[in-house]
Enzyme design. Structure first.
Site, PDB file in Angstrom:
ATOM      1  N   HIS A  53      -7.357   2.856   3.829  1.00 34.42           N
ATOM      2  CA  HIS A  53      -7.145   3.613   5.070  1.00 34.42           C
ATOM      3  C   HIS A  53      -8.462   3.746   5.857  1.00 34.42           C
ATOM      4  O   HIS A  53      -8.441   3.898   7.076  1.00 34.42           O
ATOM      5  CB  HIS A  53      -6.653   5.031   4.764  1.00 34.42           C
ATOM      6  CG  HIS A  53      -5.195   5.118   4.440  1.00 34.42           C
ATOM      7  ND1 HIS A  53      -4.639   4.530   3.339  1.00 34.42           N
ATOM      8  CD2 HIS A  53      -4.186   5.752   5.088  1.00 34.42           C
ATOM      9  CE1 HIS A  53      -3.336   4.802   3.319  1.00 34.42           C
ATOM     10  NE2 HIS A  53      -3.037   5.538   4.371  1.00 34.42           N
ATOM     11  N   TYR A  69      -0.991   8.222  -2.605  1.00 37.27           N
ATOM     12  CA  TYR A  69      -1.147   7.844  -4.009  1.00 37.27           C
ATOM     13  C   TYR A  69      -2.387   8.517  -4.618  1.00 37.27           C
ATOM     14  O   TYR A  69      -2.452   8.745  -5.813  1.00 37.27           O
ATOM     15  CB  TYR A  69      -1.352   6.324  -4.125  1.00 37.27           C
ATOM     16  CG  TYR A  69      -0.107   5.477  -4.064  1.00 37.27           C
ATOM     17  CD1 TYR A  69       1.136   5.998  -3.708  1.00 37.27           C
ATOM     18  CD2 TYR A  69      -0.183   4.114  -4.366  1.00 37.27           C
ATOM     19  CE1 TYR A  69       2.257   5.182  -3.654  1.00 37.27           C
ATOM     20  CE2 TYR A  69       0.931   3.298  -4.318  1.00 37.27           C
ATOM     21  CZ  TYR A  69       2.155   3.838  -3.957  1.00 37.27           C
ATOM     22  OH  TYR A  69       3.256   3.028  -3.913  1.00 37.27           O
ATOM     23  N   GLY A  70      -3.353   8.756  -3.752  1.00 34.27           N
ATOM     24  CA  GLY A  70      -4.681   9.147  -4.212  1.00 34.27           C
ATOM     25  C   GLY A  70      -4.763  10.451  -4.978  1.00 34.27           C
ATOM     26  O   GLY A  70      -5.763  10.721  -5.641  1.00 34.27           O
ATOM     27  N   GLU A  97      -3.423   9.163   8.466  1.00 40.84           N
ATOM     28  CA  GLU A  97      -1.970   8.993   8.623  1.00 40.84           C
ATOM     29  C   GLU A  97      -1.457   9.812   9.806  1.00 40.84           C
ATOM     30  O   GLU A  97      -0.487   9.455  10.452  1.00 40.84           O
ATOM     31  CB  GLU A  97      -1.232   9.418   7.345  1.00 40.84           C
ATOM     32  CG  GLU A  97      -1.452   8.490   6.158  1.00 40.84           C
ATOM     33  CD  GLU A  97      -0.627   7.203   6.212  1.00 40.84           C
ATOM     34  OE1 GLU A  97       0.463   7.210   6.810  1.00 40.84           O
ATOM     35  OE2 GLU A  97      -1.087   6.183   5.670  1.00 40.84           O
ATOM     36  N   CYS A 134     -11.111   2.816   0.047  1.00 38.53           N
ATOM     37  CA  CYS A 134      -9.716   3.145   0.328  1.00 38.53           C
ATOM     38  C   CYS A 134      -9.343   2.340   1.564  1.00 38.53           C
ATOM     39  O   CYS A 134     -10.114   2.297   2.535  1.00 38.53           O
ATOM     40  CB  CYS A 134      -9.580   4.643   0.607  1.00 38.53           C
ATOM     41  SG  CYS A 134      -7.935   5.112   1.186  1.00 38.53           S
ATOM     42  N   ASP A 179       0.873  -1.183   0.000  1.00 35.30           N
ATOM     43  CA  ASP A 179       0.000   0.000   0.000  1.00 35.30           C
ATOM     44  C   ASP A 179       0.902   1.222   0.000  1.00 35.30           C
ATOM     45  O   ASP A 179       2.128   1.104   0.157  1.00 35.30           O
ATOM     46  CB  ASP A 179      -0.882  -0.004   1.261  1.00 35.30           C
ATOM     47  CG  ASP A 179      -1.786   1.218   1.346  1.00 35.30           C
ATOM     48  OD1 ASP A 179      -2.437   1.547   0.342  1.00 35.30           O
ATOM     49  OD2 ASP A 179      -1.830   1.879   2.404  1.00 35.30           O
ATOM     50  N   SER A 180       0.295   2.397  -0.120  1.00 38.04           N
ATOM     51  CA  SER A 180       1.077   3.629  -0.061  1.00 38.04           C
ATOM     52  C   SER A 180       1.556   3.915   1.365  1.00 38.04           C
ATOM     53  O   SER A 180       2.455   4.721   1.552  1.00 38.04           O
ATOM     54  CB  SER A 180       0.235   4.798  -0.562  1.00 38.04           C
ATOM     55  OG  SER A 180      -0.908   4.915   0.249  1.00 38.04           O
ATOM     56  N   CYS A 209      -4.414  -1.605  -1.702  1.00 30.00           N
ATOM     57  CA  CYS A 209      -4.611  -0.178  -1.955  1.00 30.00           C
ATOM     58  C   CYS A 209      -5.605  -0.054  -3.095  1.00 30.00           C
ATOM     59  O   CYS A 209      -5.418  -0.665  -4.158  1.00 30.00           O
ATOM     60  CB  CYS A 209      -3.264   0.422  -2.352  1.00 30.00           C
ATOM     61  SG  CYS A 209      -3.351   2.120  -2.930  1.00 30.00           S
ATOM     62  N   ASN A 210      -6.658   0.727  -2.864  1.00 28.29           N
ATOM     63  CA  ASN A 210      -7.661   0.890  -3.920  1.00 28.29           C
ATOM     64  C   ASN A 210      -7.119   1.671  -5.100  1.00 28.29           C
ATOM     65  O   ASN A 210      -7.423   1.371  -6.247  1.00 28.29           O
ATOM     66  CB  ASN A 210      -8.880   1.630  -3.374  1.00 28.29           C
ATOM     67  CG  ASN A 210      -9.757   0.739  -2.529  1.00 28.29           C
ATOM     68  OD1 ASN A 210     -10.766   0.235  -2.996  1.00 28.29           O
ATOM     69  ND2 ASN A 210      -9.371   0.530  -1.280  1.00 28.29           N
ATOM     70  N   THR A 211      -6.299   2.693  -4.807  1.00 30.72           N
ATOM     71  CA  THR A 211      -5.793   3.538  -5.887  1.00 30.72           C
ATOM     72  C   THR A 211      -4.922   2.706  -6.830  1.00 30.72           C
ATOM     73  O   THR A 211      -5.038   2.792  -8.048  1.00 30.72           O
ATOM     74  CB  THR A 211      -4.985   4.715  -5.304  1.00 30.72           C
ATOM     75  OG1 THR A 211      -5.756   5.319  -4.257  1.00 30.72           O
ATOM     76  CG2 THR A 211      -4.676   5.754  -6.359  1.00 30.72           C
TER      77      THR A 211
END
Ligand code: DGL
Length: 276
Positions: A193, A48-49, A159, A191, A16-17, A79-81
């Site tokens: 997160h 990333y988004g 974050e 997402c 993931d990011s 990660c969805n992005t």
């Protein structure tokens, strides 16, 4: 053509990011406690988004190369992005290794949960811009009404470890009060997160809606699809008596990340910094 079988005792690569992918790791560890995880959080390039699809593809390719070289037996794009923009790129790098994304499992859960076919999706700008959720949801249910909304402030807020304070409450309220969402009975957290603020999102609907809204996060569904994929390929870890050793890499060290990861997972993680 016969597909080469990777060593079942290799770890599962997850990336993931940043912190979000740990929501997927948590679900994998609960469902498949015997499996080892090799995690990569690309904190140097977070978020990333807001990046272009081309850039996210480049980051994802590099991480996939890192994981394949580690080596791993499967790759989970947590990660969805990256799932929305770079699934094919990652599959190319992974070659014959199985690759799992986070979008298809969430779509299936949403289709099963929604009774009215009015489904909301929140995610990063790049995920929402890709239109991938609408496309996939409509392919399962062509008459569904899909309302997608980019919610870019949520990732930096999470974050930062701001999961439940006055600011996070205001940000969540501001996004979810979008009138487009009034008729939905299901909201996809698009997402990885966002499961960290799932209770707050659920509370918003309980307090402001007079009908029930199912809040869908993909973590359990991803863990289930990984489990059946490993079983199908016969690459379930063979040595369950040996305690699994997980390894967590970051591309850049960040103390907030470590603290938030500890709060979220309820245990301290040791991170190794390995820039790409
Ligand atoms: N957790 C990620 C996602 O699912 C990325 C968030 C970000 O870095 O913007 O899209």
């Amino acid at each position: 053509m016969k597909v080469a079988t990777p060593d079942p005792n290799l770890p599962i690569g997850v990336f993931d990011s940043g912190l979000g992918g740990l929501t997927i790791v948590k679900a994998i560890q609960a469902l498949l406690p015997q499996e080892e995880i090799c995690y990569y959080g690309d904190t140097a390039h977070l978020p990333y988004g807001d990046k272009s699809a081309v850039l996210v593809q480049e980051f994802s390719r590099n991480i996939a190369r890192f994981l394949v070289k580690h080596p791993v037996k499967a790759v989970v794009i947590a990660c969805n992005t990256a799932s929305a923009t770079a699934l094919e790129e990652v599959q190319k790098v992974a070659g014959t290794l199985p690759v799992f994304d986070v979008i298809n499992p969430a779509v299936k859960v949403a289709i099963e949960s929604s009774r009215t076919d009015q489904i909301g999706v929140i995610g990063t700008r790049t995920t929402i811009r890709s239109g991938v959720y609408t496309k996939k949801l409509l392919s399962h249910s062509p008459t569904a009404r899909i309302i997608e909304k980019a919610t870019p402030l949520l990732v930096p807020m999470i974050e930062e470890g701001w999961l439940q304070n006055a600011v996070s409450q205001d940000v969540i309220d501001a996004y979810l009060s979008d009138t487009g969402f009034q008729q939905i009975d299901c909201l996809i957290l698009g997402c990885t997160h966002y499961p960290l603020i799932k209770p707050q999102v659920q509370r918003y609907f309980e307090e402001n809606y007079d009908h029930q809204v199912e809040v869908v996060d993909s973590s359990l569904a991803v863990a289930r699809s990984l489990s059946s994929g490993l079983l199908q390929r016969k690459i379930i870890r063979q040595d369950p008596k040996k305690t699994p050793h997980h390894i967590y890499f970051l591309s850049d060290y960040n103390v907030h990340f470590e603290e938030t990861a500890r709060v979220f997972l309820g245990k301290s993680l040791h991170f190794e910094v390995s820039p790409l």
